[in-house]
Design a protein around this motif. Sequence first.
Motif, mmCIF file in Angstrom:
data_model
loop_
_atom_site.group_PDB
_atom_site.id
_atom_site.type_symbol
_atom_site.label_atom_id
_atom_site.label_comp_id
_atom_site.label_asym_id
_atom_site.label_seq_id
_atom_site.Cartn_x
_atom_site.Cartn_y
_atom_site.Cartn_z
ATOM 1 N N GLY A 1 0.788 -1.232 0.000
ATOM 2 C CA GLY A 1 0.000 0.000 0.000
ATOM 3 C C GLY A 1 0.813 1.271 0.000
ATOM 4 N N VAL B 1 -3.766 -3.342 -7.284
ATOM 5 C CA VAL B 1 -3.104 -3.042 -6.019
ATOM 6 C C VAL B 1 -2.988 -4.328 -5.205
ATOM 7 C CG1 VAL B 1 -3.249 -1.795 -3.840
ATOM 8 C CG2 VAL B 1 -3.889 -0.651 -5.974
ATOM 9 N N GLU C 1 -6.031 2.240 2.725
ATOM 10 C CA GLU C 1 -6.354 0.960 2.085
ATOM 11 C C GLU C 1 -7.713 1.013 1.409
ATOM 12 O OE1 GLU C 1 -3.844 -1.739 5.351
ATOM 13 O OE2 GLU C 1 -6.002 -1.414 5.560
ATOM 14 N N ALA D 1 -8.377 0.597 -2.633
ATOM 15 C CA ALA D 1 -9.242 -0.477 -3.103
ATOM 16 C C ALA D 1 -10.346 0.047 -4.019
ATOM 17 C CB ALA D 1 -9.842 -1.223 -1.916
ATOM 18 N N ALA E 1 -8.746 1.009 -7.492
ATOM 19 C CA ALA E 1 -8.141 -0.058 -8.291
ATOM 20 C C ALA E 1 -9.177 -0.861 -9.063
ATOM 21 C CB ALA E 1 -7.343 -0.984 -7.385
ATOM 22 N N THR F 1 -8.062 -5.388 -6.237
ATOM 23 C CA THR F 1 -7.200 -5.324 -5.062
ATOM 24 C C THR F 1 -6.959 -6.753 -4.593
ATOM 25 O OG1 THR F 1 -8.070 -3.168 -4.420
ATOM 26 C CG2 THR F 1 -6.925 -4.434 -2.723
ATOM 27 N N ILE G 1 -12.254 -7.001 -4.642
ATOM 28 C CA ILE G 1 -11.230 -7.469 -3.714
ATOM 29 C C ILE G 1 -11.198 -8.992 -3.781
ATOM 30 C CG2 ILE G 1 -10.530 -7.564 -1.290
ATOM 31 C CD1 ILE G 1 -12.093 -4.917 -0.914
#
Length: 411
Positions: free
Chosen positions: A116, A136, A172, A176, A179, A182, A203
């Motif tokens: 991160g 990410v 974070e 997220a 992106a 993630t 995610i």
Amino acid sequence: MSGDILFLAHRLPFPPDRGDKIRSHNVLKALAQIAPVHVGCLAEDSGDFAYEHELAAIAASYCMPRRSKPLPLAGVEALARTEPVSLTAFRSDQLKSWVKQTLAEQDIAAIYVFSGQMGQYVPVDWSDNANGHLVVDLVDVDSAKFEAYARDGSGPRAWIDGREGRLLRAMESDLAVRANHTLLVSAEEAELLRSRVTGGADIRALRNGIDCVFYDPSDVKPLVEMSGEGPHFVFTGQMDYAPNIAAVTRFAGAILPAIRVQRPDAQFHIVGRAPTAAVVKLGDLPGVTVWGAVPDVRPFLASADVVVAPLTIARGVQNKVLEAMAMARCVLLSTEAATGIDAVDGQHFMIGESNAALISCALQLIENPAMRDAIGQAAREFVLNTMSWPAMMAELPALMGFDGKALCDAA
């Protein structure tokens, strides 16, 4: 999609000799099979530059400035900016300029952010670029780790860790949402992040693998120094890392003494670079040896009767556990250290949920060498069949937006 990849990592991915560098190293190798990769990373000390030729061999271009900002200065800067210390500690004007120039001059189709702290180098409008793709890799949820430190600590240190946890959590979440994908090292970490992110985000887990060729017990000779009295318990890891320090302190202070009541010859070996003064002091305890940095951990693993991982704070998949399993060693570990490894307790490793349980399991394993060997052999078969690095990286081309591209195409 065609074009190049920009890979940003907080540490040089060479040599792959610690948890985060093992993952970044293998991700970088996989990305280089997809498209030309431009690498921006930070050197931690002068020793990193001895591996610069390996970075040059794989990267289409690269920038590796030395990270030299003292931690107290990073802390002051973080307070002034109201941001996490780990963000200011990894800030480099040289790297920021290089990233800007690379994005302007190269055909960058996708960016892979490893850890991160490196999200700060991605322009805020990159996710608005219809042709750009952002992945990410947080590896694990760092904010939760600092929150745990704060809960377990006291005084100014607890306040510092609590502040870091709160600010990292916001960072974070922001990354997220920005992106395309993630990534976390385990399904458990991915679910934890989902519970903490406000806003839509993709995610998912991209698990760690293991190099079963390198960690092949048939190619490794045990240490002569560990051929005598025993049984031998071994812990491997970076020994200035707080969870590892807590784990070896726990084993040396609370578990080994109980084992030695019944087996006075039991030995505990702490293997890993940069042991703190507190870790070195453990070497004064009966049966404890602190080895420090070693050129190769495999002979220590090969010499172990039992490899232990009694961690109380563990984020993601523990590479130390996978390495020992690949070496066909019986691993005795805590519930926390088993997270993210879909193996079976009692078949592929043994879990102890408390000090008493760990002591009981250790004594059981000491008295049953056939049981240890069976668990070790089953452990190696498990990682061979399910956790090789090529298997773990198979989805990477699609995640990067290079649909239809196989890793073997450019191998």
